[in-house]
Write a protein that holds these residues in place. Structure first.
Motif, PDB file in Angstrom:
ATOM      1  N   GLN A  99       0.830  -1.199   0.000  1.00 21.37           N
ATOM      2  CA  GLN A  99       0.000   0.000   0.000  1.00 21.37           C
ATOM      3  C   GLN A  99       0.866   1.250   0.000  1.00 21.37           C
ATOM      4  N   TYR A 100       0.326   2.303  -0.564  1.00 23.62           N
ATOM      5  CA  TYR A 100       1.037   3.572  -0.591  1.00 23.62           C
ATOM      6  C   TYR A 100       0.535   4.466   0.525  1.00 23.62           C
ATOM      7  N   CYS A 101       1.462   4.950   1.321  1.00 21.21           N
ATOM      8  CA  CYS A 101       1.135   5.806   2.452  1.00 21.21           C
ATOM      9  C   CYS A 101       1.780   7.168   2.246  1.00 21.21           C
ATOM     10  N   LEU A 102       0.987   8.189   2.089  1.00 20.89           N
ATOM     11  CA  LEU A 102       1.522   9.539   1.901  1.00 20.89           C
ATOM     12  C   LEU A 102       2.193  10.011   3.172  1.00 20.89           C
ATOM     13  N   GLY A 103       3.468  10.353   3.073  1.00 20.04           N
ATOM     14  CA  GLY A 103       4.193  10.831   4.233  1.00 20.04           C
ATOM     15  C   GLY A 103       4.895   9.755   5.022  1.00 20.04           C
ATOM     16  N   ASP A 104       4.541   8.505   4.788  1.00 16.40           N
ATOM     17  CA  ASP A 104       5.239   7.344   5.348  1.00 16.40           C
ATOM     18  C   ASP A 104       4.962   7.052   6.823  1.00 16.40           C
ATOM     19  N   LEU A 105       4.449   7.997   7.590  1.00 20.70           N
ATOM     20  CA  LEU A 105       4.272   7.732   9.013  1.00 20.70           C
ATOM     21  C   LEU A 105       3.241   6.653   9.278  1.00 20.70           C
ATOM     22  N   CYS A 106       2.292   6.486   8.369  1.00 24.26           N
ATOM     23  CA  CYS A 106       1.276   5.458   8.608  1.00 24.26           C
ATOM     24  C   CYS A 106       1.867   4.061   8.594  1.00 24.26           C
ATOM     25  N   TYR A 107       3.086   3.890   8.048  1.00 26.28           N
ATOM     26  CA  TYR A 107       3.699   2.570   8.069  1.00 26.28           C
ATOM     27  C   TYR A 107       4.081   2.151   9.484  1.00 26.28           C
ATOM     28  N   ARG A 108       3.904   3.004  10.451  1.00 25.88           N
ATOM     29  CA  ARG A 108       4.104   2.600  11.841  1.00 25.88           C
ATOM     30  C   ARG A 108       2.922   1.776  12.357  1.00 25.88           C
ATOM     31  N   ASP A 109       1.833   1.794  11.611  1.00 23.48           N
ATOM     32  CA  ASP A 109       0.623   1.067  11.981  1.00 23.48           C
ATOM     33  C   ASP A 109       0.610  -0.278  11.261  1.00 23.48           C
ATOM     34  N   LEU A 110       0.474  -1.351  12.004  1.00 22.12           N
ATOM     35  CA  LEU A 110       0.575  -2.678  11.415  1.00 22.12           C
ATOM     36  C   LEU A 110      -0.512  -2.962  10.405  1.00 22.12           C
ATOM     37  N   LYS A 111      -1.604  -2.213  10.432  1.00 23.80           N
ATOM     38  CA  LYS A 111      -2.692  -2.487   9.491  1.00 23.80           C
ATOM     39  C   LYS A 111      -2.319  -2.148   8.053  1.00 23.80           C
ATOM     40  N   TRP A 112      -1.199  -1.403   7.860  1.00 22.29           N
ATOM     41  CA  TRP A 112      -0.791  -1.043   6.524  1.00 22.29           C
ATOM     42  C   TRP A 112       0.017  -2.142   5.834  1.00 22.29           C
ATOM     43  N   TYR A 113       0.260  -3.246   6.533  1.00 24.77           N
ATOM     44  CA  TYR A 113       1.088  -4.307   5.994  1.00 24.77           C
ATOM     45  C   TYR A 113       0.245  -5.496   5.537  1.00 24.77           C
ATOM     46  N   ASN A 114       0.628  -6.047   4.388  1.00 27.62           N
ATOM     47  CA  ASN A 114      -0.142  -7.115   3.771  1.00 27.62           C
ATOM     48  C   ASN A 114       0.407  -8.507   4.072  1.00 27.62           C
ATOM     49  N   TYR A 115       1.718  -8.580   4.301  1.00 24.81           N
ATOM     50  CA  TYR A 115       2.352  -9.882   4.520  1.00 24.81           C
ATOM     51  C   TYR A 115       3.184  -9.833   5.794  1.00 24.81           C
ATOM     52  N   TRP A 116       3.176 -10.959   6.503  1.00 24.25           N
ATOM     53  CA  TRP A 116       3.897 -11.068   7.762  1.00 24.25           C
ATOM     54  C   TRP A 116       4.673 -12.370   7.817  1.00 24.25           C
ATOM     55  N   GLY A 117       5.827 -12.311   8.469  1.00 26.88           N
ATOM     56  CA  GLY A 117       6.559 -13.528   8.754  1.00 26.88           C
ATOM     57  C   GLY A 117       6.031 -14.196  10.004  1.00 26.88           C
ATOM     58  N   GLN A 118       6.631 -15.324  10.349  1.00 26.69           N
ATOM     59  CA  GLN A 118       6.152 -16.104  11.488  1.00 26.69           C
ATOM     60  C   GLN A 118       6.779 -15.642  12.808  1.00 26.69           C
ATOM     61  N   GLY A 119       7.805 -14.813  12.720  1.00 23.31           N
ATOM     62  CA  GLY A 119       8.441 -14.258  13.911  1.00 23.31           C
ATOM     63  C   GLY A 119       9.675 -15.037  14.343  1.00 23.31           C
ATOM     64  N   THR A 120      10.583 -14.332  14.996  1.00 24.51           N
ATOM     65  CA  THR A 120      11.776 -14.946  15.568  1.00 24.51           C
ATOM     66  C   THR A 120      11.997 -14.367  16.959  1.00 24.51           C
ATOM     67  N   GLN A 121      12.285 -15.237  17.917  1.00 22.50           N
ATOM     68  CA  GLN A 121      12.405 -14.811  19.304  1.00 22.50           C
ATOM     69  C   GLN A 121      13.767 -14.187  19.569  1.00 22.50           C
ATOM     70  N   VAL A 122      13.749 -13.034  20.206  1.00 22.37           N
ATOM     71  CA  VAL A 122      14.967 -12.388  20.692  1.00 22.37           C
ATOM     72  C   VAL A 122      14.844 -12.248  22.206  1.00 22.37           C
ATOM     73  N   THR A 123      15.814 -12.791  22.912  1.00 19.50           N
ATOM     74  CA  THR A 123      15.818 -12.714  24.370  1.00 19.50           C
ATOM     75  C   THR A 123      17.123 -12.077  24.825  1.00 19.50           C
ATOM     76  N   VAL A 124      17.011 -11.009  25.588  1.00 15.62           N
ATOM     77  CA  VAL A 124      18.183 -10.291  26.085  1.00 15.62           C
ATOM     78  C   VAL A 124      18.228 -10.454  27.598  1.00 15.62           C
ATOM     79  N   SER A 125      19.297 -11.069  28.061  1.00 18.18           N
ATOM     80  CA  SER A 125      19.449 -11.300  29.506  1.00 18.18           C
ATOM     81  C   SER A 125      20.221 -10.150  30.146  1.00 18.18           C
ATOM     82  N   SER A 126      19.889  -9.897  31.402  1.00 15.90           N
ATOM     83  CA  SER A 126      20.538  -8.779  32.107  1.00 15.90           C
ATOM     84  C   SER A 126      21.797  -9.228  32.827  1.00 15.90           C
TER      85      SER A 126
END
Length: 126
Positions: A99-126
């Motif tokens: 999708q085309y977003c004028l000004g680009d800031l709307c790409y911060r909203d996940l609803k503007w995305y059509n395809y998603w990956g399955q995710g990868t876990q990142v764990t940061v220990s203190s």
């Protein structure tokens, strides 16, 4: 069939670095917006970074520490994460927008995305 596949997550100590990759298949997204989001346990999915035609955008929480980039020849999106903090712990998802977003800031909203990956876990220990 379009697929986005993330890799590169893992367990790292605070202050360390990781590089996430997201390889697309089924079509290219060279001129399209692609982004990274993350979801910590019990929280909503949130915007991390976005890249479109050389223009980038970052959440304030990662600005200066994370860098988004892409290799069009490999059809792969990257997220270089440095100076990691325990609060960066989450499942990280890549996404692609048709999708085309004028000004680009709307790409911060996940609803503007059509395809998603399955995710990868990142764990940061203190």
């Amino acid at each position: 069939q379009v697929q986005l596949v993330e890799s590169g997550g893992g367990l790292v100590q605070a202050g360390g670095s990781l590089r996430l990759s997201c390889t697309a298949s089924g079509r290219t997204f060279n001129g399209d917006a692609m982004g990274w989001f993350r979801q910590a346990q019990g929280k909503e999915r949130e915007f991390v970074a976005r890249l479109r035609r050389g223009s980038t955008d970052y959440a304030d929480s990662v600005k200066g520490r994370f860098t988004i980039s892409r290799d069009n020849a490999k059809n792969t999106l990257y997220l270089q994460m440095n100076s990691l903090k325990p609060e960066d712990t989450a499942v990280y998802y890549c996404a692609a927008s048709l999708q085309y977003c004028l000004g680009d800031l709307c790409y911060r909203d996940l609803k503007w995305y059509n395809y998603w990956g399955q995710g990868t876990q990142v764990t940061v220990s203190s």
